[in-house]
Design a protein around this motif. Sequence first.
Motif, PDB file in Angstrom:
ATOM      1  N   UNK A   2      -4.094  18.393   8.072  1.00 15.70           N
ATOM      2  CA  UNK A   2      -2.863  17.747   7.811  1.00 15.70           C
ATOM      3  C   UNK A   2      -2.711  16.366   7.362  1.00 15.70           C
ATOM      4  N   UNK A   3      -2.043  16.220   6.388  1.00 15.89           N
ATOM      5  CA  UNK A   3      -1.921  14.861   5.666  1.00 15.89           C
ATOM      6  C   UNK A   3      -0.544  14.376   5.652  1.00 15.89           C
ATOM      7  N   UNK A   4      -0.437  13.083   5.935  1.00 16.50           N
ATOM      8  CA  UNK A   4       0.984  12.579   5.738  1.00 16.50           C
ATOM      9  C   UNK A   4       0.877  11.387   4.575  1.00 16.50           C
ATOM     10  N   UNK A   5       1.370  11.236   3.506  1.00 13.98           N
ATOM     11  CA  UNK A   5       1.453  10.348   2.553  1.00 13.98           C
ATOM     12  C   UNK A   5       2.648   9.514   2.684  1.00 13.98           C
ATOM     13  N   UNK A   6       2.473   8.192   2.502  1.00 19.94           N
ATOM     14  CA  UNK A   6       3.684   7.378   2.756  1.00 19.94           C
ATOM     15  C   UNK A   6       3.758   6.458   1.433  1.00 19.94           C
ATOM     16  N   UNK A   7       5.127   6.508   0.991  1.00 18.60           N
ATOM     17  CA  UNK A   7       5.291   5.887  -0.180  1.00 18.60           C
ATOM     18  C   UNK A   7       6.277   6.669  -1.229  1.00 18.60           C
ATOM     19  N   UNK A   8       6.891   6.065  -2.244  1.00 19.15           N
ATOM     20  CA  UNK A   8       7.663   6.636  -3.043  1.00 19.15           C
ATOM     21  C   UNK A   8       7.698   6.565  -4.556  1.00 19.15           C
ATOM     22  N   UNK A  47      13.487   8.644   7.711  1.00 17.83           N
ATOM     23  CA  UNK A  47      12.439   7.629   8.405  1.00 17.83           C
ATOM     24  C   UNK A  47      12.307   6.607   7.550  1.00 17.83           C
ATOM     25  N   UNK A  48      12.611   5.321   7.907  1.00 19.92           N
ATOM     26  CA  UNK A  48      12.102   4.158   6.889  1.00 19.92           C
ATOM     27  C   UNK A  48      10.684   3.899   7.262  1.00 19.92           C
ATOM     28  N   UNK A  49       9.859   3.139   6.181  1.00 24.14           N
ATOM     29  CA  UNK A  49       8.455   2.856   6.485  1.00 24.14           C
ATOM     30  C   UNK A  49       8.359   1.729   7.487  1.00 24.14           C
ATOM     31  N   UNK A  50       9.290   1.274   7.717  1.00 24.84           N
ATOM     32  CA  UNK A  50       9.305  -0.049   8.559  1.00 24.84           C
ATOM     33  C   UNK A  50       9.495   0.482   9.988  1.00 24.84           C
ATOM     34  N   UNK A  51       9.807   1.767  10.101  1.00 22.99           N
ATOM     35  CA  UNK A  51       9.878   2.175  11.614  1.00 22.99           C
ATOM     36  C   UNK A  51       8.361   2.757  12.036  1.00 22.99           C
ATOM     37  N   UNK A  72       1.839  -1.699   0.023  1.00 20.92           N
ATOM     38  CA  UNK A  72       1.191  -2.598   0.788  1.00 20.92           C
ATOM     39  C   UNK A  72       2.032  -3.144   2.076  1.00 20.92           C
ATOM     40  N   UNK A  73       3.259  -3.114   2.087  1.00 19.60           N
ATOM     41  CA  UNK A  73       4.009  -3.716   2.934  1.00 19.60           C
ATOM     42  C   UNK A  73       3.853  -3.443   4.379  1.00 19.60           C
ATOM     43  N   UNK A  74       3.788  -1.839   4.524  1.00 20.12           N
ATOM     44  CA  UNK A  74       3.684  -1.051   5.864  1.00 20.12           C
ATOM     45  C   UNK A  74       2.072  -1.806   6.287  1.00 20.12           C
ATOM     46  N   UNK A  75       1.045  -1.966   5.458  1.00 19.91           N
ATOM     47  CA  UNK A  75      -0.225  -2.315   5.916  1.00 19.91           C
ATOM     48  C   UNK A  75      -0.274  -4.007   6.361  1.00 19.91           C
ATOM     49  N   UNK A  76       0.458  -4.621   5.609  1.00 15.20           N
ATOM     50  CA  UNK A  76       0.669  -6.005   6.166  1.00 15.20           C
ATOM     51  C   UNK A  76       1.219  -6.028   7.425  1.00 15.20           C
TER      52      UNK A  76
END
Length: 421
Positions: A2-8, A47-51, A72-76
């Motif tokens: 099961x995979x979740x991909x983050x980004x748009x 759900x925002x990526x910052x949550x 990159x922002x969620x990684x940093x």
Amino acid sequence: MNILLLGSGGREHALAWKLAQSPTIGQFYALPGNPGIAEFADVVEGIPLSAHDTIVKWCQEHTIDLVVVGPEAPLVAGLVDRLAAAGILAFGPTAAAARLEGSKLFTKELCKANDIPTAAFGRFTSTAEAAAYIRGQGAPIVVKADGLMAGKGVVVALTVEEAVDAVEQVFAGGGTEVLIEEFMEGEEASLFALVDGETVVAFGSAQDHKRAYDGDLGPNTGGMGAYSPAPVLTPELERRAIEEILIPTARAMAKAGTPYRGVLYAGLMLTTSGPKLVEYNCRFGDPECQVLMPRFAGDLVEVLHATAAGRLAEVTPQWSPVSAMTVVYASRGYPGPHQIGSPIGGLGEASALEGVTVFQAGTRMKGGTLVSNGGRVLNVTATGTTLADARSRAYAAIARIDWPDGFFRSDIGWRALGTAD
């Protein structure tokens, strides 16, 4: 799995397209996704990526085996750290390792300490000090703001006055420190590698086009097109870049107790003395990812999972011999003020051409119609036996798209093909 991909964006659409081809994929989700990604994955809304805590809880509830972080922002910001603390595997570096992109100053100091070839530099906390250094060095010279700038925090100043003005703009915009670099002569290329600590495996090359208009004119953008492989990055230059730049970086990060895991994107300047590091990114490039994925012939789920789990030595990426090109179709006015919400047609006709895939970057659905929803809106991508063939197909596909409010460069690939028309 099961995979979740983050980004748009277009990068994530390309990743979704390739991930969905894996025979090992189970439930596939994307957060927040876009209309193109929704063709391959179930889109998670609200759900925002910052949550970070909410994302972790959602992953636990949906038994996610691997989270693939696109931007990159969620990684940093440390999302991978939070996932790891909950026992959830993620493809992407921790916050400490993501400083390679999050802080240009951190990376320059790491290069200096480990004899990694890069431009000579100075770092300054005031306009007066920076201006004095600039006047002593002369122009052309490069001014960089520290931190994440979405690919736009760099000014190549052709005059001292332009450089000083760029410094003033950094501090006026809230910056606290500025990086001044020597201007390096040469041609730029992008080299990607998978890293799982100290193991480094090359993962394709590309060249992009940053300026908005034909002939490399106009303002800097996040990228108006790209092609892969980059002919200028010969096998010998790639070997040197891996051995002299990427491997020493991975070893230095591991030695510091902040091992890097994920994709490491090295922006290189190919100088007369060999490759030198311009900067690192801690994620797949955009639009470079859109030309890497059509050329990658392996199981992307397997390769990304092995990297995240520290098993990179067990896999060997497989590549198709084709060339790929992507042309960005952007909103008129980009990277400045631009309108959104205009209807887009003809994607089906464009995608019907042999070797063509249209990745959506800034789109949304409005009343059953696909409309623009950003600056860079479409990535019209094509493969071919040669780069010229890929280029011909990409522009033939663009001709079938009905979007009067968009614009694109007509000369993507001119460096490799020797023509700007």
